[in-house]
Design a protein around this motif. Structure first.
Motif, short mmCIF file in Angstrom:
data_model
loop_
_atom_site.label_atom_id
_atom_site.label_comp_id
_atom_site.label_asym_id
_atom_site.label_seq_id
_atom_site.Cartn_x
_atom_site.Cartn_y
_atom_site.Cartn_z
N ARG A 50 -2.24 -11.71 -25.51
CA ARG A 50 -1.83 -10.48 -25.12
C ARG A 50 -0.76 -9.80 -25.70
N LEU A 71 -4.60 -4.50 -21.14
CA LEU A 71 -4.08 -5.82 -20.69
C LEU A 71 -2.72 -5.57 -20.70
N TYR A 131 -6.37 -15.59 -22.12
CA TYR A 131 -5.46 -14.99 -23.04
C TYR A 131 -4.28 -16.02 -23.50
N GLU A 138 -6.15 -12.39 -15.13
CA GLU A 138 -5.98 -12.38 -16.56
C GLU A 138 -5.17 -13.59 -16.85
#
Length: 208
Positions: free
Chosen positions: A63, A76, A107, A184
């Protein structure tokens, strides 16, 4: 193993035998963090009182930083490094452990390093490949035995089970990049459809 799983169901479930972890057999999933047997790049530091072994794990953050004006994916949320301690205080005492779910960090890599060295217990790592439907493939389940002198570092987006501690409680130092956005940071998959039991187990890890 859950006592609610009938014996006939247990016999039908996929059972995985853990193998001793090595750099080679874990390479698909990440890195083993251990003292190298030989490292030509090791250097003496601290006025000759210590030896430094570098780049033992690939700490990855997919990210963008909050300050990145050229962010290629503005949807993101930026993430920061979280150095935390996992206190795994409930070791598994049954000969088999039921797998009901796996998780992944889309991520970020995630490193686990036992604290305490010898006498601080051992643990089992469970991984699986990602399928074309973007879900873990149960038939690819792998299990690795790890002693308390080494750590592991998962690559981003690797399906794995939460740490399975055996024998004694183990404390881990962990390094992960987190944004605070649940999906995420950590995505879970429960093997509801694949489960062959009332207890929700889809596979068994043979611990003894």
């Amino acid at each position: 193993m859950s006592p609610s799983i009938p014996e006939e169901t247990v016999k039908a479930l996929l059972t995985v035998q853990p193998v001793a972890i090595t750099n080679e057999n874990f390479a698909q999933w990440g890195q083993v963090v251990r003292m190298p047997d030989a490292d030509p790049n090791a250097v003496q530091v601290n006025q000759g009182s210590a030896q430094k072994y570098s780049h033992l794990a690939e700490i990855t953050n997919l990210r963008p930083a909050a300050t990145d004006s050229a962010n290629p994916n503005p949807t993101l949320t930026s993430a920061t490094t979280n150095v935390a301690i996992f206190k795994c205080y409930k070791p598994v005492t049954t000969p088999q452990f039921a797998i009901k779910l796996l998780e992944r960090h889309p991520y970020s890599s995630q490193m686990f390093m036992p604290m305490g060295g010898d006498g601080n217990g051992s643990y089992v790592v469970v991984t699986a490949e990602n399928g074309p439907d973007d879900k873990p493939v149960l038939s690819t389940l792998r299990a690795f035995k790890c002693n308390n002198t080494l750590g592991i570092n998962y690559k981003p987006n690797i399906w794995h089970h939460p740490m399975i501690v055996v024998e004694k409680p183990v404390q881990f130092m962990t390094i992960t990049h987190e944004s605070g956005v649940p999906m995420e940071d950590c995505e879970e998959y429960w093997f509801t459809k694949e489960s062959g039991s009332e207890g929700g187990a889809a596979a068994l890890i043979q611990l003894a």
